[in-house]
Design a protein around this motif. Structure first.
Motif, PDB file in Angstrom:
ATOM      1  N   TYR A  36       0.798  -1.219   0.000  1.00 37.22           N
ATOM      2  CA  TYR A  36       0.000   0.000   0.000  1.00 37.22           C
ATOM      3  C   TYR A  36       0.836   1.278   0.000  1.00 37.22           C
ATOM      4  O   TYR A  36       0.327   2.346  -0.328  1.00 37.22           O
ATOM      5  CB  TYR A  36      -0.914   0.023   1.241  1.00 37.22           C
ATOM      6  CG  TYR A  36      -1.675  -1.267   1.446  1.00 37.22           C
ATOM      7  CD1 TYR A  36      -2.742  -1.596   0.637  1.00 37.22           C
ATOM      8  CD2 TYR A  36      -1.307  -2.163   2.462  1.00 37.22           C
ATOM      9  CE1 TYR A  36      -3.441  -2.786   0.825  1.00 37.22           C
ATOM     10  CE2 TYR A  36      -1.996  -3.343   2.656  1.00 37.22           C
ATOM     11  CZ  TYR A  36      -3.060  -3.656   1.838  1.00 37.22           C
ATOM     12  OH  TYR A  36      -3.747  -4.834   2.022  1.00 37.22           O
ATOM     13  N   TYR A  37       2.089   1.156   0.380  1.00 34.68           N
ATOM     14  CA  TYR A  37       2.921   2.342   0.621  1.00 34.68           C
ATOM     15  C   TYR A  37       3.828   2.658  -0.556  1.00 34.68           C
ATOM     16  O   TYR A  37       4.470   1.777  -1.117  1.00 34.68           O
ATOM     17  CB  TYR A  37       3.780   2.128   1.871  1.00 34.68           C
ATOM     18  CG  TYR A  37       4.673   3.297   2.215  1.00 34.68           C
ATOM     19  CD1 TYR A  37       4.211   4.335   3.011  1.00 34.68           C
ATOM     20  CD2 TYR A  37       5.982   3.356   1.740  1.00 34.68           C
ATOM     21  CE1 TYR A  37       5.026   5.405   3.338  1.00 34.68           C
ATOM     22  CE2 TYR A  37       6.804   4.428   2.060  1.00 34.68           C
ATOM     23  CZ  TYR A  37       6.330   5.448   2.856  1.00 34.68           C
ATOM     24  OH  TYR A  37       7.137   6.502   3.163  1.00 34.68           O
ATOM     25  N   SER A  38       3.885   3.930  -0.902  1.00 37.41           N
ATOM     26  CA  SER A  38       4.849   4.431  -1.873  1.00 37.41           C
ATOM     27  C   SER A  38       5.372   5.767  -1.366  1.00 37.41           C
ATOM     28  O   SER A  38       4.586   6.648  -0.982  1.00 37.41           O
ATOM     29  CB  SER A  38       4.207   4.622  -3.254  1.00 37.41           C
ATOM     30  OG  SER A  38       5.099   5.316  -4.123  1.00 37.41           O
ATOM     31  N   ALA A  39       6.686   5.901  -1.367  1.00 36.08           N
ATOM     32  CA  ALA A  39       7.295   7.133  -0.850  1.00 36.08           C
ATOM     33  C   ALA A  39       6.896   8.346  -1.679  1.00 36.08           C
ATOM     34  O   ALA A  39       6.951   9.482  -1.196  1.00 36.08           O
ATOM     35  CB  ALA A  39       8.815   6.990  -0.832  1.00 36.08           C
ATOM     36  N   ARG A  40       6.492   8.137  -2.916  1.00 43.67           N
ATOM     37  CA  ARG A  40       6.185   9.257  -3.814  1.00 43.67           C
ATOM     38  C   ARG A  40       4.766   9.777  -3.647  1.00 43.67           C
ATOM     39  O   ARG A  40       4.439  10.846  -4.148  1.00 43.67           O
ATOM     40  CB  ARG A  40       6.398   8.832  -5.270  1.00 43.67           C
ATOM     41  CG  ARG A  40       7.854   8.506  -5.609  1.00 43.67           C
ATOM     42  CD  ARG A  40       7.965   7.941  -7.003  1.00 43.67           C
ATOM     43  NE  ARG A  40       7.301   6.641  -7.103  1.00 43.67           N
ATOM     44  CZ  ARG A  40       7.209   5.938  -8.225  1.00 43.67           C
ATOM     45  NH1 ARG A  40       7.731   6.414  -9.342  1.00 43.67           N
ATOM     46  NH2 ARG A  40       6.601   4.764  -8.237  1.00 43.67           N
ATOM     47  N   GLU A  41       3.909   9.030  -2.960  1.00 42.80           N
ATOM     48  CA  GLU A  41       2.509   9.429  -2.876  1.00 42.80           C
ATOM     49  C   GLU A  41       2.279  10.446  -1.767  1.00 42.80           C
ATOM     50  O   GLU A  41       2.963  10.459  -0.747  1.00 42.80           O
ATOM     51  CB  GLU A  41       1.628   8.195  -2.648  1.00 42.80           C
ATOM     52  CG  GLU A  41       1.526   7.311  -3.878  1.00 42.80           C
ATOM     53  CD  GLU A  41       0.563   6.154  -3.676  1.00 42.80           C
ATOM     54  OE1 GLU A  41      -0.180   5.848  -4.618  1.00 42.80           O
ATOM     55  OE2 GLU A  41       0.574   5.551  -2.581  1.00 42.80           O
ATOM     56  N   ARG A  42       1.291  11.257  -1.965  1.00 41.19           N
ATOM     57  CA  ARG A  42       0.993  12.378  -1.091  1.00 41.19           C
ATOM     58  C   ARG A  42       0.568  11.915   0.313  1.00 41.19           C
ATOM     59  O   ARG A  42      -0.211  10.988   0.467  1.00 41.19           O
ATOM     60  CB  ARG A  42      -0.125  13.217  -1.705  1.00 41.19           C
ATOM     61  CG  ARG A  42      -0.462  14.500  -0.946  1.00 41.19           C
ATOM     62  CD  ARG A  42      -1.556  15.265  -1.678  1.00 41.19           C
ATOM     63  NE  ARG A  42      -1.931  16.460  -0.966  1.00 41.19           N
ATOM     64  CZ  ARG A  42      -1.295  17.625  -1.060  1.00 41.19           C
ATOM     65  NH1 ARG A  42      -0.263  17.723  -1.869  1.00 41.19           N
ATOM     66  NH2 ARG A  42      -1.692  18.687  -0.389  1.00 41.19           N
ATOM     67  N   GLY A  43       1.095  12.588   1.317  1.00 41.20           N
ATOM     68  CA  GLY A  43       0.674  12.358   2.692  1.00 41.20           C
ATOM     69  C   GLY A  43       1.250  11.131   3.350  1.00 41.20           C
ATOM     70  O   GLY A  43       0.879  10.814   4.490  1.00 41.20           O
ATOM     71  N   ASN A  44       2.172  10.446   2.686  1.00 38.96           N
ATOM     72  CA  ASN A  44       2.654   9.189   3.254  1.00 38.96           C
ATOM     73  C   ASN A  44       3.721   9.371   4.323  1.00 38.96           C
ATOM     74  O   ASN A  44       4.194   8.383   4.894  1.00 38.96           O
ATOM     75  CB  ASN A  44       3.151   8.255   2.148  1.00 38.96           C
ATOM     76  CG  ASN A  44       2.013   7.463   1.541  1.00 38.96           C
ATOM     77  OD1 ASN A  44       0.889   7.498   2.038  1.00 38.96           O
ATOM     78  ND2 ASN A  44       2.284   6.740   0.468  1.00 38.96           N
ATOM     79  N   GLN A  45       4.112  10.622   4.598  1.00 34.61           N
ATOM     80  CA  GLN A  45       5.008  10.828   5.740  1.00 34.61           C
ATOM     81  C   GLN A  45       4.312  10.440   7.045  1.00 34.61           C
ATOM     82  O   GLN A  45       4.965  10.104   8.034  1.00 34.61           O
ATOM     83  CB  GLN A  45       5.478  12.294   5.812  1.00 34.61           C
ATOM     84  CG  GLN A  45       4.403  13.307   6.197  1.00 34.61           C
ATOM     85  CD  GLN A  45       3.648  13.831   5.000  1.00 34.61           C
ATOM     86  OE1 GLN A  45       3.645  13.231   3.931  1.00 34.61           O
ATOM     87  NE2 GLN A  45       3.018  14.987   5.166  1.00 34.61           N
ATOM     88  N   TYR A  46       2.969  10.455   7.036  1.00 32.14           N
ATOM     89  CA  TYR A  46       2.229  10.072   8.234  1.00 32.14           C
ATOM     90  C   TYR A  46       2.213   8.562   8.439  1.00 32.14           C
ATOM     91  O   TYR A  46       1.849   8.090   9.518  1.00 32.14           O
ATOM     92  CB  TYR A  46       0.782  10.570   8.140  1.00 32.14           C
ATOM     93  CG  TYR A  46       0.661  12.062   8.019  1.00 32.14           C
ATOM     94  CD1 TYR A  46       1.112  12.896   9.034  1.00 32.14           C
ATOM     95  CD2 TYR A  46       0.102  12.654   6.892  1.00 32.14           C
ATOM     96  CE1 TYR A  46       1.011  14.281   8.931  1.00 32.14           C
ATOM     97  CE2 TYR A  46      -0.013  14.036   6.768  1.00 32.14           C
ATOM     98  CZ  TYR A  46       0.439  14.833   7.795  1.00 32.14           C
ATOM     99  OH  TYR A  46       0.344  16.197   7.689  1.00 32.14           O
ATOM    100  N   ALA A  47       2.590   7.809   7.416  1.00 32.58           N
ATOM    101  CA  ALA A  47       2.476   6.351   7.471  1.00 32.58           C
ATOM    102  C   ALA A  47       3.765   5.656   7.873  1.00 32.58           C
ATOM    103  O   ALA A  47       3.755   4.453   8.127  1.00 32.58           O
ATOM    104  CB  ALA A  47       2.009   5.809   6.110  1.00 32.58           C
ATOM    105  N   ARG A  48       4.883   6.400   7.924  1.00 36.20           N
ATOM    106  CA  ARG A  48       6.146   5.737   8.248  1.00 36.20           C
ATOM    107  C   ARG A  48       7.161   6.704   8.842  1.00 36.20           C
ATOM    108  O   ARG A  48       7.432   7.765   8.277  1.00 36.20           O
ATOM    109  CB  ARG A  48       6.749   5.110   6.979  1.00 36.20           C
ATOM    110  CG  ARG A  48       7.903   4.169   7.286  1.00 36.20           C
ATOM    111  CD  ARG A  48       8.525   3.594   6.030  1.00 36.20           C
ATOM    112  NE  ARG A  48       9.392   2.476   6.356  1.00 36.20           N
ATOM    113  CZ  ARG A  48      10.379   2.039   5.584  1.00 36.20           C
ATOM    114  NH1 ARG A  48      10.598   2.619   4.405  1.00 36.20           N
ATOM    115  NH2 ARG A  48      11.126   1.027   5.961  1.00 36.20           N
ATOM    116  N   ASN A  49       7.703   6.362  10.003  1.00 36.35           N
ATOM    117  CA  ASN A  49       8.785   7.133  10.638  1.00 36.35           C
ATOM    118  C   ASN A  49       8.469   8.627  10.684  1.00 36.35           C
ATOM    119  O   ASN A  49       9.266   9.464  10.254  1.00 36.35           O
ATOM    120  CB  ASN A  49      10.103   6.888   9.892  1.00 36.35           C
ATOM    121  CG  ASN A  49      10.590   5.466  10.021  1.00 36.35           C
ATOM    122  OD1 ASN A  49      10.613   4.895  11.109  1.00 36.35           O
ATOM    123  ND2 ASN A  49      10.979   4.866   8.903  1.00 36.35           N
TER     124      ASN A  49
END
Length: 322
Positions: free
Chosen positions: A101-114
């Motif tokens: 489900y996770y991609s570093a390039r997608e918007r808002g994903n800083q909330y999903a990891r570290n």
């Protein structure tokens, strides 16, 4: 029928092949570390920009939260913001196969990891190699004078009070921006293990500064800390009795003054307070500051720091007219 025997490579060629392989691995590792170091260098440039506008004696401090409870909270708050979280129904589903489900390039994903690693300005998608982690920890130690822990907020306030030579009244606070128990989920042991693995950078960050935190508590004195925490909590209790209806928080739907109603975001149900109605103006002003949510408090500080000038007012009137 005879089977043809393969000719073995000369030992020198075998050695050279291994050497080239290991050299390639070493070079790739060096490149990776260099990229990570460049990220730290970029962070330093931001730190230098901050230092240009701050006094030399500025005291820098920050606060960390256990990555396990932070992950559960982030999922609740940012379910509709993080592209990764939008694709799943629960945090457990995400943790079972996060790379699906996770991609570093997608918007808002800083909330999903570290998330804490990201908030400190470092690459939250980096590998958690020992050298890189130590470089970042060293950078944070050299920048911040004190790192506190949200799980031990009262002890943290005592350490901050001591470091800045403040009084108890300077660190008395009410709990703000916290959720109703209805929206807080307890994670299974397996989910906890997966949170720590997926947020390995944050977990190592937290473990390190958890250790330094308790070293500071030990230096402050365990008995002295317990005594001061009791004083702080008693002052908070008395102030809550003075300021608040029922001396406790309430659901957002029960807040009477909508000007102090906290912003409701995501799936979270944020609690707030009702002030007592029999307060004099001075006391009410003090109590209002204690319960004011962060967005309203920001607006208050903006108005004090940047009061509207006559030109600004005229411009605003002109904009309204048009």
């Amino acid at each position: 029928m005879f089977r043809r025997r393969r000719r073995k490579k000369p030992r020198l060629l075998q050695w050279c092949t291994l050497s080239v392989l290991w050299m390639t691995i070493v070079i790739l590792m060096a490149i990776g570390l260099a990229i990570q170091t460049l990220g730290i260098a970029d962070k330093k440039s931001h730190t230098q920009k901050v230092e240009k506008v701050m006094a030399k004696e500025t005291f820098y401090f920050s606060i960390l939260r256990n990555p396990v409870t932070l992950a559960e909270s982030s999922f609740t708050y940012y379910k509709g913001t993080s592209a990764a979280f939008k694709k799943v129904d629960s945090l457990e589903q995400f943790l079972r196969d996060p790379w699906r489900y996770y991609s570093a390039r997608e918007r808002g994903n800083q909330y999903a990891r570290n998330l804490m690693w990201f908030d400190f300005g470092f690459d939250h998608n980096s590998n958690d190699t020992a050298d890189y982690v130590e470089l970042v920890l060293k950078e944070i130690r050299s920048t911040f004078h004190l790192i506190l822990l949200s799980e031990y907020f009262d002890e943290s306030m005592i350490l901050l009070k001591d470091a800045l030579c403040w009084e108890f009244d300077d660190v008395v606070s009410f709990k703000l921006n916290f959720r109703s128990d209805v929206t807080v989920r307890r994670l299974s042991e397996e989910a906890v293990r997966r949170v720590k693995a997926w947020n390995a950078l944050d977990w190592k960050l937290y473990l390190h500064f958890n250790h330094t935190f308790w070293q500071k508590v030990e230096s402050y004195g365990q008995q002295r800390m317990r005594s001061d925490v009791r004083v702080l909590r008693e002052k908070r209790r008395k102030l809550m009795d003075l300021c608040l209806q029922g001396s406790k928080p309430v659901e957002a739907s029960q807040i009477q003054d909508k000007n102090i109603k906290p912003f409701q975001y995501g799936r979270a149900q944020i609690m707030g307070y009702n002030l007592n109605s029999n307060l004099d103006n001075s006391t009410r002003e003090k109590c209002l500051r204690m319960v004011m949510p962060e967005l309203q408090y920001k607006d208050l500080l903006d108005a004090k720091l940047f009061p509207p000038t006559p030109t600004t007012k005229s411009q605003q009137q002109l904009e309204v007219h048009f």
